[in-house]
Motif scaffolding. Structure first.
Motif, mmCIF file in Angstrom:
data_model
loop_
_atom_site.group_PDB
_atom_site.id
_atom_site.type_symbol
_atom_site.label_atom_id
_atom_site.label_comp_id
_atom_site.label_asym_id
_atom_site.label_seq_id
_atom_site.Cartn_x
_atom_site.Cartn_y
_atom_site.Cartn_z
ATOM 1 N N GLU A 60 0.835 -1.207 0.000
ATOM 2 C CA GLU A 60 0.000 0.000 0.000
ATOM 3 C C GLU A 60 0.869 1.257 0.000
ATOM 4 O OE1 GLU A 60 -2.085 0.189 4.077
ATOM 5 O OE2 GLU A 60 -0.820 -1.586 4.089
ATOM 6 N N ILE A 61 2.045 1.196 0.666
ATOM 7 C CA ILE A 61 2.965 2.336 0.638
ATOM 8 C C ILE A 61 3.549 2.506 -0.762
ATOM 9 C CG2 ILE A 61 5.080 3.313 1.611
ATOM 10 C CD1 ILE A 61 2.698 3.208 3.551
ATOM 11 N N ASN A 62 3.806 1.402 -1.435
ATOM 12 C CA ASN A 62 4.300 1.491 -2.816
ATOM 13 C C ASN A 62 3.252 2.136 -3.724
ATOM 14 O OD1 ASN A 62 6.512 0.111 -1.819
ATOM 15 N ND2 ASN A 62 5.828 -1.877 -2.571
ATOM 16 N N ALA A 63 1.971 1.824 -3.488
ATOM 17 C CA ALA A 63 0.892 2.448 -4.270
ATOM 18 C C ALA A 63 0.822 3.945 -3.986
ATOM 19 C CB ALA A 63 -0.440 1.775 -3.948
ATOM 20 N N ILE A 64 1.009 4.328 -2.707
ATOM 21 C CA ILE A 64 1.024 5.747 -2.349
ATOM 22 C C ILE A 64 2.176 6.460 -3.049
ATOM 23 C CG2 ILE A 64 1.481 7.364 -0.454
ATOM 24 C CD1 ILE A 64 -0.077 5.399 1.368
ATOM 25 N N GLN A 65 3.347 5.834 -3.030
ATOM 26 C CA GLN A 65 4.516 6.416 -3.702
ATOM 27 C C GLN A 65 4.230 6.624 -5.191
ATOM 28 O OE1 GLN A 65 7.682 7.287 -2.665
ATOM 29 N NE2 GLN A 65 7.434 6.810 -0.504
ATOM 30 N N ALA A 66 3.576 5.629 -5.805
ATOM 31 C CA ALA A 66 3.234 5.748 -7.225
ATOM 32 C C ALA A 66 2.244 6.882 -7.448
ATOM 33 C CB ALA A 66 2.654 4.426 -7.740
ATOM 34 N N GLY A 67 1.287 7.038 -6.523
ATOM 35 C CA GLY A 67 0.314 8.112 -6.636
ATOM 36 C C GLY A 67 0.969 9.481 -6.551
ATOM 37 N N MET A 68 1.888 9.634 -5.613
ATOM 38 C CA MET A 68 2.543 10.932 -5.436
ATOM 39 C C MET A 68 3.496 11.250 -6.588
ATOM 40 S SD MET A 68 3.039 11.089 -1.295
ATOM 41 C CE MET A 68 2.950 12.877 -1.121
ATOM 42 N N ARG A 69 3.952 10.209 -7.272
ATOM 43 C CA ARG A 69 4.825 10.422 -8.449
ATOM 44 C C ARG A 69 4.018 10.522 -9.743
ATOM 45 N NH1 ARG A 69 7.190 5.748 -6.715
ATOM 46 N NH2 ARG A 69 6.978 4.861 -8.787
ATOM 47 N N LYS A 70 2.679 10.545 -9.638
ATOM 48 C CA LYS A 70 1.767 10.666 -10.786
ATOM 49 C C LYS A 70 1.843 9.457 -11.729
ATOM 50 C CE LYS A 70 0.805 14.982 -9.587
ATOM 51 N NZ LYS A 70 -0.468 15.350 -8.962
ATOM 52 N N ALA A 71 2.254 8.304 -11.184
ATOM 53 C CA ALA A 71 2.368 7.102 -12.016
ATOM 54 C C ALA A 71 1.199 6.140 -11.825
ATOM 55 C CB ALA A 71 3.683 6.377 -11.707
ATOM 56 N N SER A 72 0.402 6.332 -10.766
ATOM 57 C CA SER A 72 -0.613 5.338 -10.420
ATOM 58 C C SER A 72 -1.745 5.253 -11.442
ATOM 59 C CB SER A 72 -1.189 5.642 -9.036
ATOM 60 O OG SER A 72 -1.741 6.945 -8.999
ATOM 61 N N GLY A 73 -2.071 6.365 -12.104
ATOM 62 C CA GLY A 73 -3.172 6.352 -13.060
ATOM 63 C C GLY A 73 -2.959 5.332 -14.171
ATOM 64 N N GLY A 74 -1.753 5.300 -14.717
ATOM 65 C CA GLY A 74 -1.436 4.328 -15.767
ATOM 66 C C GLY A 74 -1.471 2.904 -15.259
ATOM 67 N N TYR A 75 -0.987 2.695 -14.038
ATOM 68 C CA TYR A 75 -0.999 1.349 -13.463
ATOM 69 C C TYR A 75 -2.433 0.860 -13.254
ATOM 70 C CZ TYR A 75 3.929 2.264 -12.233
ATOM 71 O OH TYR A 75 5.265 2.550 -12.263
ATOM 72 N N ILE A 76 -3.303 1.763 -12.791
ATOM 73 C CA ILE A 76 -4.692 1.398 -12.540
ATOM 74 C C ILE A 76 -5.391 1.015 -13.849
ATOM 75 C CG2 ILE A 76 -6.942 2.376 -11.875
ATOM 76 C CD1 ILE A 76 -5.321 3.981 -9.723
ATOM 77 N N MET A 77 -5.141 1.788 -14.907
ATOM 78 C CA MET A 77 -5.765 1.473 -16.201
ATOM 79 C C MET A 77 -5.265 0.124 -16.716
ATOM 80 S SD MET A 77 -6.943 4.967 -17.681
ATOM 81 C CE MET A 77 -7.338 4.374 -19.187
ATOM 82 N N GLU A 78 -3.994 -0.165 -16.469
ATOM 83 C CA GLU A 78 -3.433 -1.462 -16.883
ATOM 84 C C GLU A 78 -4.135 -2.600 -16.151
ATOM 85 O OE1 GLU A 78 -1.007 -3.539 -19.418
ATOM 86 O OE2 GLU A 78 -1.200 -1.356 -19.279
ATOM 87 N N ALA A 79 -4.396 -2.424 -14.855
ATOM 88 C CA ALA A 79 -5.088 -3.459 -14.078
ATOM 89 C C ALA A 79 -6.528 -3.629 -14.557
ATOM 90 C CB ALA A 79 -5.062 -3.096 -12.592
#
Length: 432
Positions: A60-79
């Motif tokens: 969950e901390i890794n997901a937070i880190q991805a969110g703060m780096r603006k990378a989570s949106g792409g990961y979520i769409m991939e999932a």
């Protein structure tokens, strides 16, 4: 006129270095030979994992880190392309999507496969489903510590004994097998002693939200204050030193009548509204979200999110004299394991004790652990305290569900409501 130089406190730099070292320890697993676990924040057994020389990685901390780096949106769409629903927790989808994109850590190196999945179940059903997915992916041992839900608002000796039995018969033997290290209860006692020392200083810092002007922000700033103790550092000498340093900084702000630092590196002194906030923050627009508050003069003096990894301010401390029982009590008392009446009691208590103007709820679209029952919580806290409540909606790490205009409008309306309440004599608080 030149812009004043941004202030950076020593605790910020120390925490940044601690996090970097932990990611380096995780990603250098193949060079060092150390074992790596994946586990979660609520109910995590960091001190126990350290007894086996296991490095702690928290998805969950890794997901937070991805969110703060603006990378989570792409990961979520991939999932979602691979079949995960829009309603699934976005921490899960960010983690699953990141795995399919190379699983790169913040230091630019790939995460290694975990050697063990350590699940302390503390009220969030999603955690179990998440680890089922990870188990299918990594094919590694999974250890589950089942923590009974405090449905009646309190724990019992039977609940504690049930957890201790699992620790003795399942978790500790499993960690011994994974690590090849024999369990040493005296080593655990030493880590728990360090935990309690750090917890004392953390609680002192959080309780300074009662001061006017508040020297802390217990929601946005609070996510930094809780970082070491809620993740891979509780029980370490680094955590003890960090909280000693943080306490000195907060004390210095009190003596200088200063508010907390903002992301711009300036002290937030002009405080008009004192709020209690329920629910996690939004991470993809964290700084923008925070700015909406201090631009309006709103400081958060206490929050439920800073208790998600332990309600230390309600008296709990890790106890080296009763090590396994202490771990059980910790897991039972996590915020996500509390029933709704207990959460109402806690939030109403915060409104009164911290002399807040009201309760603001940030309802997270994909987090059922927090969002279930929040409207009822808000109405009941309003009824008990006589202070107005408000409701905004965002998400954890999905940028599609952060509407800056909508959040800003609701906040402005809420602050107008507080002003009307003050003019009508309905609020017992006076801004510092």
């Amino acid at each position: 006129m030149s812009k004043p130089e941004a202030v950076k406190e020593a605790s910020m730099e120390m925490q940044k270095a601690m996090i970097a070292r932990n990611y380096d320890a995780i990603t250098s697993k193949h060079e060092t030979g150390r074992k790596v676990s994946s586990t979660f924040v609520p109910g995590n057994l960091n001190e126990l994992l350290m007894c086996f020389d296991i490095v702690n990685n928290l998805p969950e901390i890794n997901a937070i880190q991805a969110g703060m780096r603006k990378a989570s949106g792409g990961y979520i769409m991939e999932a979602e392309k691979s079949g995960h629903s829009e309603d699934v927790c976005t921490y899960v989808k960010a983690d699953i999507g990141q795995m399919s994109k190379g699983n790169i850590a913040p230091n630019g190196k790939p995460y290694p496969n975990p050697d063990v999945l350590m699940l302390s179940y503390t009220g969030c059903y999603t955690f179990m489903k998440w680890f089922e997915l990870l188990r299918e992916e990594y094919k590694c041992p999974t250890l589950m510590l089942h923590v009974p839900y405090e449905g009646d608002g309190h724990s019992t000796k039977n609940m504690r004994d049930y957890i201790v039995k699992q620790l003795k018969e399942v978790v500790i033997p499993g960690l011994e097998q994974v690590s090849g290290v024999k369990f040493d209860i005296d080593r655990l006692r030493g880590y728990l002693k360090a935990s309690a020392k750090a917890e004392d200083d953390l609680v002192w810092c959080l309780e300074q939200g009662k001061v006017k002007p508040s020297p802390i922000d217990a929601y946005f700033g609070g996510v930094y204050y809780i970082g070491p103790i809620f993740t891979a550092f509780r029980g370490t000498d680094d955590a003890v030193e960090y909280y000693k340093m943080l306490r000195a900084e907060v004390q210095g702000r009190i003596e200088n009548h200063q508010g907390p630092l903002t992301p711009e590196g300036t002290y937030f002194n002009d405080q008009k509204y004192r709020l209690i906030v329920e629910g996690p923050p939004n991470w993809t627009n964290f700084r923008e979200f925070w700015k909406m508050f201090y631009d309006e003069g709103a400081v958060v003096v206490a929050s439920s999110y800073t208790k998600v990894g332990g309600l230390y301010d309600q008296g709990f401390r890790h106890d080296p004299e009763n090590p396994l029982e202490s771990l059980a009590d910790y897991c039972l008392g996590c915020y996500t394991n509390l029933n709704l009446p207990t959460r109402v009691d806690l939030l109403a208590k915060y409104v009164e004790e911290y002399e807040a103007d009201g309760l603001l709820i940030n309802s997270i679209k994909s987090c059922n652990s927090f969002s279930a029952g929040q409207l009822m919580i808000m109405k009941e806290v309003e009824r008990r305290t006589g202070r107005p409540g408000a409701f905004i909606e965002t998400d954890l790490v999905d940028p599609r569900y952060f509407s800056a205009a909508n959040v800003k409008n609701r906040l402005e309306s809420y602050f107008q409501m507080i002003e009307q309440k003050r003019r009508g004599g309905g609020s017992k608080t006076v801004a510092a």
